[in-house]
Design a protein around this motif. Sequence first.
Motif, PDB file in Angstrom:
ATOM      1  N   LEU A 168       0.821  -1.210   0.000  1.00 46.94           N
ATOM      2  CA  LEU A 168       0.000   0.000   0.000  1.00 46.94           C
ATOM      3  C   LEU A 168       0.857   1.263   0.000  1.00 46.94           C
ATOM      4  CD1 LEU A 168      -2.803  -1.089   2.508  1.00 46.94           C
ATOM      5  CD2 LEU A 168      -3.041  -0.763   0.043  1.00 46.94           C
ATOM      6  N   SER A 169       1.988   1.228   0.687  1.00 48.72           N
ATOM      7  CA  SER A 169       2.888   2.391   0.698  1.00 48.72           C
ATOM      8  C   SER A 169       3.451   2.649  -0.695  1.00 48.72           C
ATOM      9  CB  SER A 169       4.035   2.163   1.684  1.00 48.72           C
ATOM     10  OG  SER A 169       3.566   2.034   3.009  1.00 48.72           O
ATOM     11  N   ARG A 170       3.899   1.592  -1.372  1.00 55.86           N
ATOM     12  CA  ARG A 170       4.432   1.754  -2.723  1.00 55.86           C
ATOM     13  C   ARG A 170       3.347   2.221  -3.692  1.00 55.86           C
ATOM     14  NH1 ARG A 170       8.616  -1.377  -4.671  1.00 55.86           N
ATOM     15  NH2 ARG A 170       8.272  -0.185  -6.585  1.00 55.86           N
ATOM     16  N   MET A 171       2.148   1.662  -3.572  1.00 59.55           N
ATOM     17  CA  MET A 171       1.052   2.073  -4.444  1.00 59.55           C
ATOM     18  C   MET A 171       0.768   3.562  -4.279  1.00 59.55           C
ATOM     19  SD  MET A 171      -1.663  -1.100  -4.159  1.00 59.55           S
ATOM     20  CE  MET A 171      -2.861  -0.301  -5.269  1.00 59.55           C
ATOM     21  N   GLU A 172       0.772   4.032  -3.033  1.00 54.67           N
ATOM     22  CA  GLU A 172       0.468   5.444  -2.783  1.00 54.67           C
ATOM     23  C   GLU A 172       1.574   6.363  -3.275  1.00 54.67           C
ATOM     24  OE1 GLU A 172       0.135   8.551   0.978  1.00 54.67           O
ATOM     25  OE2 GLU A 172      -0.054   6.402   1.359  1.00 54.67           O
ATOM     26  N   LEU A 173       2.803   6.048  -2.924  1.00 56.90           N
ATOM     27  CA  LEU A 173       3.913   6.952  -3.196  1.00 56.90           C
ATOM     28  C   LEU A 173       4.321   6.966  -4.666  1.00 56.90           C
ATOM     29  CD1 LEU A 173       6.138   6.203  -0.072  1.00 56.90           C
ATOM     30  CD2 LEU A 173       4.621   8.161  -0.440  1.00 56.90           C
ATOM     31  N   GLU A 174       4.113   5.832  -5.370  1.00 56.78           N
ATOM     32  CA  GLU A 174       4.586   5.734  -6.748  1.00 56.78           C
ATOM     33  C   GLU A 174       3.472   5.547  -7.767  1.00 56.78           C
ATOM     34  OE1 GLU A 174       8.035   3.127  -7.133  1.00 56.78           O
ATOM     35  OE2 GLU A 174       8.261   3.176  -4.954  1.00 56.78           O
ATOM     36  N   GLY A 175       2.225   5.488  -7.302  1.00 61.00           N
ATOM     37  CA  GLY A 175       1.103   5.358  -8.225  1.00 61.00           C
ATOM     38  C   GLY A 175       1.056   4.021  -8.939  1.00 61.00           C
ATOM     39  N   LEU A 176       1.625   2.987  -8.348  1.00 61.76           N
ATOM     40  CA  LEU A 176       1.687   1.674  -8.979  1.00 61.76           C
ATOM     41  C   LEU A 176       0.423   0.864  -8.697  1.00 61.76           C
ATOM     42  CD1 LEU A 176       5.369   0.739  -8.027  1.00 61.76           C
ATOM     43  CD2 LEU A 176       4.544   1.687 -10.196  1.00 61.76           C
ATOM     44  N   THR A 177       0.210  -0.171  -9.497  1.00 59.66           N
ATOM     45  CA  THR A 177      -0.919  -1.069  -9.274  1.00 59.66           C
ATOM     46  C   THR A 177      -0.577  -2.075  -8.179  1.00 59.66           C
ATOM     47  OG1 THR A 177      -0.163  -2.715 -10.870  1.00 59.66           O
ATOM     48  CG2 THR A 177      -1.572  -0.922 -11.698  1.00 59.66           C
ATOM     49  N   LEU A 236      -6.556   4.637  -7.957  1.00 56.52           N
ATOM     50  CA  LEU A 236      -7.513   5.732  -7.811  1.00 56.52           C
ATOM     51  C   LEU A 236      -7.977   5.876  -6.363  1.00 56.52           C
ATOM     52  CD1 LEU A 236      -9.374   7.935  -8.903  1.00 56.52           C
ATOM     53  CD2 LEU A 236     -11.023   6.144  -9.517  1.00 56.52           C
ATOM     54  N   ASP A 237      -8.172   4.762  -5.666  1.00 52.74           N
ATOM     55  CA  ASP A 237      -8.602   4.835  -4.271  1.00 52.74           C
ATOM     56  C   ASP A 237      -7.558   5.542  -3.412  1.00 52.74           C
ATOM     57  OD1 ASP A 237     -10.988   3.336  -4.763  1.00 52.74           O
ATOM     58  OD2 ASP A 237      -9.779   1.510  -4.771  1.00 52.74           O
ATOM     59  N   LEU A 238      -6.299   5.277  -3.672  1.00 54.17           N
ATOM     60  CA  LEU A 238      -5.225   5.912  -2.905  1.00 54.17           C
ATOM     61  C   LEU A 238      -5.121   7.397  -3.240  1.00 54.17           C
ATOM     62  CD1 LEU A 238      -2.995   2.866  -3.385  1.00 54.17           C
ATOM     63  CD2 LEU A 238      -3.392   3.815  -1.139  1.00 54.17           C
ATOM     64  N   ARG A 239      -5.344   7.748  -4.512  1.00 52.54           N
ATOM     65  CA  ARG A 239      -5.322   9.168  -4.883  1.00 52.54           C
ATOM     66  C   ARG A 239      -6.482   9.917  -4.240  1.00 52.54           C
ATOM     67  NH1 ARG A 239      -4.202   7.063 -10.085  1.00 52.54           N
ATOM     68  NH2 ARG A 239      -6.286   7.622 -10.849  1.00 52.54           N
TER      69      ARG A 239
END
Length: 440
Positions: A168-177, A236-239
């Motif tokens: 979840l941290s990587r998804m948020e910080l880097e916009g990854l799936t 999108l949820d993280l954004r």
Amino acid sequence: MTQSLRLGVAGLGTVGTSVVRMIARRAEALAAAAGRPVQVTAVSARDRGRDRGLDLAGIAWFDDPVALARSGEVDAVVELIGGAEGAARATVEAALAAGKHVVTANKALLARHGAALARMAEEAGVGLAFEASAAGGIPVVKTLREALAGNAVSRVYGILNGTCNYILSRMELEGLTFEACLKDAQALGYAEADPTFDVEGFDTAHKLAVLTSLAFGTQIDADGITVEGISAIAPLDLRMADELGYRIKLLGVAEATPAGIEQRVHPTMVPKSSAIAQVMGVTNAVTIDTDALRELTLIGPGAGGEATASAVVADIADVAAGRVGPAFGRPADGLKRLPRAEMQRHEGGYYIRLTVHDRPGVAAGVATRMAERDISLESILQRRSESAAAQDPHGRSGVPVPLVLITYAATEAAIRASLDAIAADGLLSEPPQVIRIERD
């Protein structure tokens, strides 16, 4: 000279080898803290020929961990095999039946058989210690069982799985799936080849079952935990969470409610201002809400050989020093059976992402269905894609677009009923995304 505590270590994986090294490295300090020397006198593992980088000269080897547990060469058994059944359970039961202390990091075993094992330990007059089972190196078990004896706990919740927090941290910080981050986590050794146990929330649920019993003095009820994983979380949820002032974390939550003890594991939006929102990467954190201290948050490494070994060795020191009491802070027969608070009765704020057809009246139709079930909306945001805007700048393209709702406090039952009605109206082009909000 005071007699040494003779240890048998069952399981020589990453944690087991770290425990053996730590005991050797800290022998003098450990003896001073415990009041007597501690030494590993026996070990057991599946592959005798594997090079583990350990000097096992003078240490007895057992191919069968149950035989180790029964051996007269050990006073205490450290079980690091893992799993709720099989060799792990048989080894622990054999050790307790033989009147030997047990130290374990096995959350699955405790979640399924903790009360029965605690009862065996009490009857034998020995200790059952499991600091490493709930949050790796974080001393949350001792905190709940001993340090907070004068407090009434109302809620305990936390990030209990480093794999999920890393993803979840990587998804948020880097916009990854999710898929891309999971692949990286596997390459780095943070996730297993089959990551289901971690990413679908089951590892967190086992740890939560242990913490719930400690926090509320209740019988372990692993089957009473609602479990959802993180595999459906989209960038999108993280954004959207970031825009709304939240972060998404996989939390395990146990809370005392008028209806009983509520236990749940699921992706959760937490305010960015909260201590737990600052915890990124593979780190774990546990927050305990009490009447006297209000809020206490413990943060630290939740996995890895050294971190887990730290908690195991702390338990060994207690056993060596004779600091042995009821495993769950009170006699096993005194653990209360409280009613489950069913998830449908949960009440709180919700983030709801709907993928709806881009046409006039859709947002009003959604709001109407929510109002019919007394759900008040704090905010409603519609994000039109570039393609939809290009087709019709006035919002009549009909292509799917995300519609995000933030609710005030509502029940799970009301939220689910309203979403069923919205789906029946034909307003959705794909299943809704629902994430609960844990406010300060």
